[in-house]
Each structure stands twice: as C-alpha cells, then as structure tokens.
Design a protein around this motif. Structure first.
Motif, PDB file in Angstrom:
ATOM      1  N   TYR A  42     -40.143 -74.794   1.561  1.00 58.92           N
ATOM      2  CA  TYR A  42     -39.366 -73.720   0.851  1.00 58.92           C
ATOM      3  C   TYR A  42     -38.515 -74.105  -0.173  1.00 58.92           C
ATOM      4  CZ  TYR A  42     -40.191 -71.558   5.672  1.00 58.92           C
ATOM      5  OH  TYR A  42     -40.735 -71.161   6.638  1.00 58.92           O
ATOM      6  N   GLU A  43     -38.153 -73.367  -1.037  1.00 56.43           N
ATOM      7  CA  GLU A  43     -37.657 -73.324  -2.121  1.00 56.43           C
ATOM      8  C   GLU A  43     -36.371 -72.354  -2.332  1.00 56.43           C
ATOM      9  OE1 GLU A  43     -38.676 -74.678  -6.600  1.00 56.43           O
ATOM     10  OE2 GLU A  43     -38.537 -72.305  -6.794  1.00 56.43           O
ATOM     11  N   VAL A  44     -35.209 -72.838  -2.252  1.00 59.42           N
ATOM     12  CA  VAL A  44     -33.971 -72.050  -2.398  1.00 59.42           C
ATOM     13  C   VAL A  44     -33.340 -71.959  -3.522  1.00 59.42           C
ATOM     14  CG1 VAL A  44     -31.902 -71.485  -1.321  1.00 59.42           C
ATOM     15  CG2 VAL A  44     -33.763 -72.342   0.157  1.00 59.42           C
ATOM     16  N   THR A  45     -33.123 -71.198  -4.329  1.00 58.18           N
ATOM     17  CA  THR A  45     -32.359 -71.066  -5.741  1.00 58.18           C
ATOM     18  C   THR A  45     -31.240 -70.215  -5.538  1.00 58.18           C
ATOM     19  OG1 THR A  45     -34.457 -71.084  -6.677  1.00 58.18           O
ATOM     20  CG2 THR A  45     -32.483 -70.475  -7.957  1.00 58.18           C
ATOM     21  N   ALA A  46     -29.968 -70.932  -5.706  1.00 58.37           N
ATOM     22  CA  ALA A  46     -28.659 -70.209  -5.805  1.00 58.37           C
ATOM     23  C   ALA A  46     -27.966 -70.234  -7.084  1.00 58.37           C
ATOM     24  CB  ALA A  46     -27.887 -70.875  -4.790  1.00 58.37           C
ATOM     25  N   ASP A  47     -27.248 -69.316  -7.428  1.00 55.13           N
ATOM     26  CA  ASP A  47     -26.555 -69.288  -8.717  1.00 55.13           C
ATOM     27  C   ASP A  47     -25.002 -69.545  -8.480  1.00 55.13           C
ATOM     28  OD1 ASP A  47     -28.742 -67.959 -10.148  1.00 55.13           O
ATOM     29  OD2 ASP A  47     -28.005 -66.056  -9.745  1.00 55.13           O
ATOM     30  N   LEU A  48     -24.738 -70.744  -8.999  1.00 54.89           N
ATOM     31  CA  LEU A  48     -23.246 -71.369  -8.802  1.00 54.89           C
ATOM     32  C   LEU A  48     -22.529 -71.582 -10.498  1.00 54.89           C
ATOM     33  CD1 LEU A  48     -23.871 -73.631  -5.969  1.00 54.89           C
ATOM     34  CD2 LEU A  48     -22.525 -71.438  -5.902  1.00 54.89           C
ATOM     35  N   PRO A  49     -22.689 -70.479 -11.017  1.00 57.88           N
ATOM     36  CA  PRO A  49     -22.224 -71.216 -12.612  1.00 57.88           C
ATOM     37  C   PRO A  49     -20.659 -71.313 -12.472  1.00 57.88           C
ATOM     38  CG  PRO A  49     -22.303 -68.795 -12.137  1.00 57.88           C
ATOM     39  CD  PRO A  49     -22.959 -69.342 -11.101  1.00 57.88           C
ATOM     40  N   GLY A  50     -20.231 -72.296 -13.303  1.00 54.39           N
ATOM     41  CA  GLY A  50     -19.039 -72.925 -13.398  1.00 54.39           C
ATOM     42  C   GLY A  50     -18.410 -73.703 -12.394  1.00 54.39           C
ATOM     43  N   TYR A  51     -19.444 -74.158 -11.457  1.00 57.44           N
ATOM     44  CA  TYR A  51     -19.031 -75.345 -10.542  1.00 57.44           C
ATOM     45  C   TYR A  51     -19.547 -76.569 -10.896  1.00 57.44           C
ATOM     46  CZ  TYR A  51     -17.625 -71.340  -7.530  1.00 57.44           C
ATOM     47  OH  TYR A  51     -17.118 -70.306  -6.982  1.00 57.44           O
ATOM     48  N   SER A  61     -28.206 -78.134   9.004  1.00 58.71           N
ATOM     49  CA  SER A  61     -27.858 -78.387  10.456  1.00 58.71           C
ATOM     50  C   SER A  61     -28.502 -77.459  11.318  1.00 58.71           C
ATOM     51  CB  SER A  61     -26.587 -78.716  10.761  1.00 58.71           C
ATOM     52  OG  SER A  61     -26.218 -78.875  11.911  1.00 58.71           O
ATOM     53  N   ASP A  62     -29.206 -77.845  12.361  1.00 57.16           N
ATOM     54  CA  ASP A  62     -29.754 -76.823  13.242  1.00 57.16           C
ATOM     55  C   ASP A  62     -30.517 -75.802  12.633  1.00 57.16           C
ATOM     56  OD1 ASP A  62     -28.609 -78.068  15.608  1.00 57.16           O
ATOM     57  OD2 ASP A  62     -26.844 -77.063  15.260  1.00 57.16           O
ATOM     58  N   GLY A  63     -31.398 -75.762  11.657  1.00 55.78           N
ATOM     59  CA  GLY A  63     -32.193 -74.829  11.069  1.00 55.78           C
ATOM     60  C   GLY A  63     -31.445 -74.075   9.978  1.00 55.78           C
ATOM     61  N   ARG A  64     -30.017 -74.348   9.520  1.00 56.07           N
ATOM     62  CA  ARG A  64     -29.466 -73.610   8.750  1.00 56.07           C
ATOM     63  C   ARG A  64     -29.032 -74.492   7.338  1.00 56.07           C
ATOM     64  NH1 ARG A  64     -28.557 -68.765  10.699  1.00 56.07           N
ATOM     65  NH2 ARG A  64     -27.108 -67.898   9.333  1.00 56.07           N
ATOM     66  N   LEU A  65     -29.174 -73.807   6.449  1.00 47.75           N
ATOM     67  CA  LEU A  65     -28.716 -74.240   5.243  1.00 47.75           C
ATOM     68  C   LEU A  65     -27.545 -73.674   4.869  1.00 47.75           C
ATOM     69  CD1 LEU A  65     -29.636 -76.228   2.671  1.00 47.75           C
ATOM     70  CD2 LEU A  65     -30.437 -73.887   1.690  1.00 47.75           C
ATOM     71  N   ARG A  66     -26.464 -74.665   4.474  1.00 45.35           N
ATOM     72  CA  ARG A  66     -25.013 -74.173   3.994  1.00 45.35           C
ATOM     73  C   ARG A  66     -24.646 -74.725   2.915  1.00 45.35           C
ATOM     74  NH1 ARG A  66     -21.104 -71.386   5.800  1.00 45.35           N
ATOM     75  NH2 ARG A  66     -19.035 -71.762   5.681  1.00 45.35           N
ATOM     76  N   LEU A  67     -24.109 -73.755   2.085  1.00 46.81           N
ATOM     77  CA  LEU A  67     -23.745 -74.084   0.677  1.00 46.81           C
ATOM     78  C   LEU A  67     -22.208 -73.769   0.630  1.00 46.81           C
ATOM     79  CD1 LEU A  67     -26.670 -72.853   0.178  1.00 46.81           C
ATOM     80  CD2 LEU A  67     -26.136 -73.297  -2.109  1.00 46.81           C
ATOM     81  N   GLU A  68     -21.360 -74.688   0.014  1.00 42.79           N
ATOM     82  CA  GLU A  68     -20.000 -74.525   0.043  1.00 42.79           C
ATOM     83  C   GLU A  68     -19.673 -75.020  -1.595  1.00 42.79           C
ATOM     84  OE1 GLU A  68     -17.922 -76.400   2.950  1.00 42.79           O
ATOM     85  OE2 GLU A  68     -18.272 -74.670   4.404  1.00 42.79           O
ATOM     86  N   SER A  95     -24.381 -69.230   4.188  1.00 40.08           N
ATOM     87  CA  SER A  95     -25.166 -70.027   5.280  1.00 40.08           C
ATOM     88  C   SER A  95     -26.710 -69.186   5.029  1.00 40.08           C
ATOM     89  CB  SER A  95     -24.603 -69.697   6.653  1.00 40.08           C
ATOM     90  OG  SER A  95     -25.400 -70.615   7.642  1.00 40.08           O
ATOM     91  N   LEU A  96     -27.749 -69.816   5.312  1.00 36.98           N
ATOM     92  CA  LEU A  96     -28.897 -69.178   5.554  1.00 36.98           C
ATOM     93  C   LEU A  96     -29.608 -69.848   6.511  1.00 36.98           C
ATOM     94  CD1 LEU A  96     -30.959 -67.317   3.793  1.00 36.98           C
ATOM     95  CD2 LEU A  96     -31.575 -69.479   2.598  1.00 36.98           C
ATOM     96  N   ARG A  97     -30.487 -69.017   7.350  1.00 36.95           N
ATOM     97  CA  ARG A  97     -31.421 -69.627   8.362  1.00 36.95           C
ATOM     98  C   ARG A  97     -32.721 -69.734   7.646  1.00 36.95           C
ATOM     99  NH1 ARG A  97     -35.129 -67.911  11.732  1.00 36.95           N
ATOM    100  NH2 ARG A  97     -34.808 -65.576  10.954  1.00 36.95           N
ATOM    101  N   VAL A  98     -33.292 -71.032   7.807  1.00 35.19           N
ATOM    102  CA  VAL A  98     -34.698 -71.470   7.412  1.00 35.19           C
ATOM    103  C   VAL A  98     -35.545 -70.931   8.511  1.00 35.19           C
ATOM    104  CG1 VAL A  98     -36.263 -73.305   6.822  1.00 35.19           C
ATOM    105  CG2 VAL A  98     -33.746 -72.999   5.926  1.00 35.19           C
ATOM    106  N   PRO A  99     -36.708 -70.234   8.461  1.00 37.62           N
ATOM    107  CA  PRO A  99     -37.394 -69.664   9.373  1.00 37.62           C
ATOM    108  C   PRO A  99     -38.271 -70.703  10.093  1.00 37.62           C
ATOM    109  CG  PRO A  99     -37.932 -68.797   7.134  1.00 37.62           C
ATOM    110  CD  PRO A  99     -36.964 -69.604   6.917  1.00 37.62           C
TER     111      PRO A  99
END
Length: 136
Positions: A42-51, A61-68, A95-99
């Motif tokens: 899987y490829e996940v793309t997230a927009d986080l400009p300015g960080y 963890s437990d099948g979930r991807l968490r971004l902070e 937070s995003l569940r991976v299938p």
C-alpha cells in the motif's frame, strides 16, 4: 474474521467528517490522505505542508496507521483578536485503518515538498495458516 466495532465507529466518524466539511466547520480529519493498493504494498500519501520532519510522528499499531504533526506558531506573539479568519492549525492528526496485514518491519516513509509518502508492504500469506478439514 470479524471487524472490531470500535474501528467501525471510527470509520463512521471519518465519513461524517467528510460530509460536514464545509467553510466555517471544523473537519474531523485534518490531514488529506490518498491510499493506493499496488498489489504487494500500500502507498499512503499525506499533505503536510509547513511541517518539519522532526515534528511529524508516524506510528503503526494493530492495523492502524497514525500520523501526528505539530509546528510552532510563526506569529506566536500575535494577538488572537487580530485574526479575522484562521484555519492553519499548530497540530494535526489522522488515523487510517489498513485493510490487510502489513510487514511492519518493511514500512518506509519519505517527506518531500510538504508531501509525506508511506510505503506499507503487505505481509505474505503464511502457507501454514489453517488447514483443510474433510467432512465425513
């Protein structure tokens, strides 16, 4: 395998957030994310400009991807009353569940021009996972 009811509730809140996302209303999801299935990963793309990368926390963890992500307010001294409209947040999370099952040791991430790209290789199916039962 039965889904965890708490995951279903979290997915429901994600859907509600997308429906209510309009000017003046805060969205439940604050990081735009795309997820693609490339067969073996899987490829996940997230927009986080300015960080900055050191201010982005990525966990799986437990099948979930968490971004902070968090950043210092550039105009920290500015008086709150001077703002007419303010949408830029100091911290965001998603937070995003991976299938499917993921090889956690193989997860990789890169950050370029405000775009975070995460590669999550799928876990190979174990041949010994279960066995056939004959019916007499």
């Amino acid at each position: 395998m039965r889904r965890n009811p708490f995951e279903e509730i979290e997915d429901m809140f994600d859907r509600m957030g997308r429906q209510f996302d309009s000017p003046g209303m805060r969205s439940f999801e604050s990081i735009p994310i795309d997820m693609q299935d490339h067969g073996d990963e899987y490829e996940v793309t997230a927009d986080l400009p300015g960080y900055d990368t050191e201010n982005i926390d990525l966990t799986f963890s437990d099948g979930r991807l968490r971004l902070e992500a968090s950043r210092e307010d550039v105009e920290e001294e500015a008086d709150e009353e001077t703002y007419i409209h303010r949408e830029r947040r100091q911290s965001v999370s998603r937070s995003l569940r991976v299938p499917e099952a993921v090889d956690e040791d193989g997860i990789a991430a890169s950050y370029n021009n405000g775009t975070l790209t995460i590669t999550l290789p799928k876990e190979e199916a174990d041949e010994d996972e279960g066995h056939r039962i004959d019916i007499n």
